[in-house]
Design an enzyme around this catalytic site. Structure first.
Site, PDB file in Angstrom:
ATOM      1  N   LYS A 103       0.872  -1.183   0.000  1.00  0.00           N
ATOM      2  CA  LYS A 103       0.000   0.000   0.000  1.00  0.00           C
ATOM      3  C   LYS A 103       0.894   1.212   0.000  1.00  0.00           C
ATOM      4  O   LYS A 103       2.047   1.156   0.457  1.00  0.00           O
ATOM      5  CB  LYS A 103      -0.885   0.016   1.246  1.00  0.00           C
ATOM      6  CG  LYS A 103      -2.166   0.772   1.064  1.00  0.00           C
ATOM      7  CD  LYS A 103      -3.193  -0.094   0.325  1.00  0.00           C
ATOM      8  CE  LYS A 103      -4.504   0.620   0.118  1.00  0.00           C
ATOM      9  NZ  LYS A 103      -5.534  -0.313  -0.370  1.00  0.00           N
TER      10      LYS A 103
HETATM   11  P1  NAD Z   1     -12.897   7.359  -2.781  1.00  0.00           P
HETATM   12  O1  NAD Z   1     -11.937   8.399  -2.390  1.00  0.00           O
HETATM   13  O2  NAD Z   1     -13.281   7.209  -4.208  1.00  0.00           O
HETATM   14  O3  NAD Z   1     -14.255   7.503  -1.945  1.00  0.00           O
HETATM   15  C1  NAD Z   1     -14.289   7.596  -0.565  1.00  0.00           C
HETATM   16  C2  NAD Z   1     -15.674   8.075  -0.163  1.00  0.00           C
HETATM   17  O4  NAD Z   1     -15.798   8.079   1.257  1.00  0.00           O
HETATM   18  C3  NAD Z   1     -15.980   9.503  -0.616  1.00  0.00           C
HETATM   19  O5  NAD Z   1     -17.331   9.567  -1.017  1.00  0.00           O
HETATM   20  C4  NAD Z   1     -15.772  10.321   0.655  1.00  0.00           C
HETATM   21  O6  NAD Z   1     -16.487  11.528   0.666  1.00  0.00           O
HETATM   22  C5  NAD Z   1     -16.294   9.338   1.670  1.00  0.00           C
HETATM   23  N1  NAD Z   1     -15.865   9.612   3.027  1.00  0.00           N
HETATM   24  C6  NAD Z   1     -14.651  10.002   3.487  1.00  0.00           C
HETATM   25  N2  NAD Z   1     -14.680  10.175   4.801  1.00  0.00           N
HETATM   26  C7  NAD Z   1     -15.932   9.869   5.199  1.00  0.00           C
HETATM   27  C8  NAD Z   1     -16.594   9.846   6.448  1.00  0.00           C
HETATM   28  N3  NAD Z   1     -15.964  10.172   7.558  1.00  0.00           N
HETATM   29  N4  NAD Z   1     -17.890   9.464   6.472  1.00  0.00           N
HETATM   30  C9  NAD Z   1     -18.529   9.128   5.338  1.00  0.00           C
HETATM   31  N5  NAD Z   1     -17.969   9.124   4.139  1.00  0.00           N
HETATM   32  C10 NAD Z   1     -16.688   9.500   4.066  1.00  0.00           C
HETATM   33  O7  NAD Z   1     -12.291   5.980  -2.230  1.00  0.00           O
HETATM   34  P2  NAD Z   1     -12.638   4.504  -2.695  1.00  0.00           P
HETATM   35  O8  NAD Z   1     -11.633   4.078  -3.687  1.00  0.00           O
HETATM   36  O9  NAD Z   1     -14.079   4.382  -2.998  1.00  0.00           O
HETATM   37  O10 NAD Z   1     -12.294   3.694  -1.359  1.00  0.00           O
HETATM   38  C11 NAD Z   1     -13.218   3.533  -0.297  1.00  0.00           C
HETATM   39  C12 NAD Z   1     -12.790   2.352   0.564  1.00  0.00           C
HETATM   40  O11 NAD Z   1     -12.729   1.182  -0.231  1.00  0.00           O
HETATM   41  C13 NAD Z   1     -11.401   2.486   1.205  1.00  0.00           C
HETATM   42  O12 NAD Z   1     -11.414   1.813   2.440  1.00  0.00           O
HETATM   43  C14 NAD Z   1     -10.513   1.737   0.235  1.00  0.00           C
HETATM   44  O13 NAD Z   1      -9.317   1.287   0.830  1.00  0.00           O
HETATM   45  C15 NAD Z   1     -11.429   0.591  -0.123  1.00  0.00           C
HETATM   46  N6  NAD Z   1     -11.117  -0.101  -1.367  1.00  0.00           N
HETATM   47  C16 NAD Z   1     -11.023   0.567  -2.551  1.00  0.00           C
HETATM   48  C17 NAD Z   1     -10.768  -0.133  -3.708  1.00  0.00           C
HETATM   49  C18 NAD Z   1     -10.728   0.525  -5.059  1.00  0.00           C
HETATM   50  O14 NAD Z   1     -10.619  -0.186  -6.064  1.00  0.00           O
HETATM   51  N7  NAD Z   1     -10.829   1.845  -5.164  1.00  0.00           N
HETATM   52  C19 NAD Z   1     -10.573  -1.518  -3.667  1.00  0.00           C
HETATM   53  C20 NAD Z   1     -10.701  -2.178  -2.447  1.00  0.00           C
HETATM   54  C21 NAD Z   1     -10.979  -1.461  -1.311  1.00  0.00           C
END
Ligand code: NAD
Length: 414
Positions: A103
Site C-alpha cells: 500500500k
Molecule cells: P474514494 O476516495 O473514491 O471515496 C471515498 C468516499 O468516502 C468519498 O465519497 C468520501 O467523501 C467518503 N468519506 C470520506 N470520509 C468519510 C466519512 N468520515 N464518512 C462518510 N464518508 C466519508 O475511495 P474509494 O476508492 O471508494 O475507497 C473507499 C474504501 O474502499 C477504502 O477503504 C478503500 O481502501 C477501499 N477499497 C477501494 C478499492 C478501489 O478499487 N478503489 C478496492 C478495495 C478497497
C-alpha cells in the site's frame, strides 16, 4: 478506539491461533518486508513550497510481486499504510492471485489542490518510489483520493524514467493506455457478488432488502448503483459531507450524475432527508455497506447497528471490538478481504492483459470476476461452517495460511 494497525495485528493473531503457526513465523507475517518513507516537495501554484510525507509499504512478497493501492488523504500515516498493506497480502492469497500485499499514500487532501498541483505531487511521489515499484516488483492501483488519472501520471512518470512505455507498472489506468475493461466498477461489482452470496446463503431474496451505503466514492457509488439495478432498495448513502435518506429508495445513477455535473456532496440532493453519517450506520436496514474509511464500526456504536448483514466495501471498517459485538448479535459480516477483493482481482486481470498485450472484452472480465469471487466466498463459508468460525476469521485463516505455506515451501534465505 483500535487503530487500523492494531486491528490488522489482532486479526492476524486470531488466524495464527487457528492455524497453529509458531511464534517465529507469526513475527515474520506481522512484519512488513519493506517500508519506504519519502519527502514529496510540492511547488504550489502561488510559488510557495510545501513538503508532504509519502509512503510505500510492501508487506509480503512470498507469493509474487507486491500489489496495492495508493491513498491521498490528510490523515494517512505509516501505520495506516502498514495495516492496509497487510490486508492486501491476505486478500490476494484468499482470492488466489499471485501477489503479495502493498500500500502507499501521501498525507495530503487532494480536494485542496489544483489539478496541476495534484499532477506534480503524483509525479514527484512516483519518482521517489520508482526504485521499488515495477511490473515484476510492486504494482500500485487507485485507493481513497486517487483515480485512473493518478495512475496515468504514475505510468507516464515510470515510463519516462525507463525510456519506453511500461503499461504493467500500475493498474486501474484508463482503457486508452492499457487499462482493463471493467476495472472501474470491479470493486463495486465484487461487493455486490459478495453481498448476494451472503443473502443467498441465508435464504434472503436480494430484491427484498433495503441497503445503506457509507461512502459514495469509487467503491460505494457504483456498489449502490449495481445493487439498485439488481433490484435492491438503496435507502441511504453518504460522503464526507453527510448522509441522505429516502425510505422509498434512491436512484444512485441519477445521484452519480448529479455529482459528476459539479455538486461536491450528496447532501441536499432533492427528495432526500439529511441525516448524519453516524445515523446512517445505525439505520434499520437489512444490509449495511461501509465503503469509506477504517474503524467506523467500533465498540462504541456496534451495538446500535441494526443491519443483519454488513458487507465491507472499505478496508478495515470494523474494529475487532466492534466485530465481537456484531458477532454476538448474530450479524453476518462479510469481511473486507473477501467483499472488496473484486478490485484487486480485476487489477490482476489488467496486469495479465498488459504483460500479454492482449485485451479481453468487458463480459470476459466480469464473468471471470464472478467466478473468482463466488469461489472465494464458498471457500470462506465452508471453512467457517466446518470450524465454527466467523466469516472474517475463516477468510483470514485461508489468506494467512496460504502465505505461511509459501514461506515454508520457499525456506528462509540465507
Ligand atoms: P474514494 O476516495 O473514491 O471515496 C471515498 C468516499 O468516502 C468519498 O465519497 C468520501 O467523501 C467518503 N468519506 C470520506 N470520509 C468519510 C466519512 N468520515 N464518512 C462518510 N464518508 C466519508 O475511495 P474509494 O476508492 O471508494 O475507497 C473507499 C474504501 O474502499 C477504502 O477503504 C478503500 O481502501 C477501499 N477499497 C477501494 C478499492 C478501489 O478499487 N478503489 C478496492 C478495495 C478497497
Amino acid at each position: 478506539m483500535q487503530s487500523a494497525l492494531e486491528s490488522a495485528l489482532l486479526q492476524l493473531e486470531s488466524a495464527v491461533a487457528v492455524l497453529g503457526i509458531d511464534e517465529g513465523l507469526h513475527q515474520l507475517l506481522a512484519t512488513p518486508r519493506r517500508s519506504l518513507e519519502v519527502a514529496v516537495p510540492l511547488r504550489r501554484d502561488d510559488g510557495s513550497l510545501e513538503v508532504l510525507q509519502g509512503y510505500r509499504v510492501q508487506h509480503n512478497l512470498s507469493r509474487g510481486p507486491a500489489k496495492g493501492g495508493i491513498r491521498f488523504h490528510p490523515h494517512t500515516d505509516l501505520n495506516e499504510v502498514r495495516a492496509l498493506a497487510m490486508w492486501m497480502t491476505w486478500k490476494c492469497a484468499l482470492i488466489g492471485i499471485p501477489y503479495g500485499g502493498a500500500k502507499g499514500g501521501v498525507a495530503v487532501d487532494p480536494r485542496a489542490l489544483s489539478r496541476n498541483e495534484l499532477e506534480r505531487v503524483t509525479r514527484r511521489y512516483a519518482s521517489e518510489i520508482i526504485p521499488i515499484i515495477g511490473p515484476e516488483k510492486d504494482i500500485p492501483a487507485p485507493d481513497v483520493g486517487t483515480d485512473e488519472q493518478t495512475m496515468a501520471w504514475i505510468m507516464d512518470t515510470y515510463s519516462m524514467h525507463s525510456g519506453y512505455t511500461v503499461t504493467g507498472v500500475v493498474t486501474g489506468k484508463p482503457v486508452s493506455i492499457g487499462g482493463s475493461q471493467g476495472r472501474g466498477g470491479a470493486t463495486s461489482r465484487g461487493v455486490m457478488y459478495a453481498c448476494f452470496s451472503a443473502l443467498r446463503e441465508a435464504g434472503v431474496d436480494h430484491r427484498e432488502v433495503t441497503i445503506a451505503v457509507q461512502g459514495f466514492g469509487k467503491v460505494g457509488g457504483l456498489a449502490a448503483q449495481y445493487l439498485h439495478d439488481a433490484g435492491c432498495t438503496v435507502v441511504a448513502v453518504s460522503d464526507v459531507g453527510g448522509a441522505i435518506y429516502n425510505g422509498d429508495g434512491l436512484d444512485p445513477a441519477a445521484l452519480l450524475k448529479h455529482l459528476r455535473s459539479g455538486a461536491d456532496t450528496v447532501v441536499g440532493y432533492p427528495g432526500t432527508d439529511s441525516i448524519s453519517n453516524a445515523e446512517l450506520l445505525e439505520l434499520d436496514v437489512d444490509v449495511l455497506v461501509p465503503a469509506a474509511l477504517e474503524g467506523v464500526i467500533h465498540e462504541g456504536n456496534a451495538a446500535n447497528v441494526k443491519a443483519r448483514f454488513v458487507v465491507e466495501g472499505a478496508n478495515g471498517p470494523t474494529t475487532p471490538d466492534g466485530d465481537k459485538v456484531l458477532e454476538d448479535k448474530g450479524v453476518v459480516v462479510v469481511p473486507d478481504i473477501l467483499a472488496n477483493s473484486g478490485g484487486v482481482a480485476v487489477s490482476y486481470f489488467e496486469w495479465v492483459q498488459d504483460l500479454q498485450a492482449y485485451f479481453w472484452s468487458e463480459d470476459e472480465v466480469n464473468d471471470r470476476l464472478k467466478v473468482l469471487m463466488e469461489r472465494a466466498y464458498d471457500d470462506v463459508s465452508a471453512l467457517a461452517t466446518a470450524k465454527g468460525l466467523s466469516l472474517r476469521t475463516a477468510a483470514q485463516v485461508i489468506g494467512v495460511g496460504r502465505v505461511a505455506e509459501a514461506h515454508r515451501t520457499r525456506g528462509l534465505y540465507p
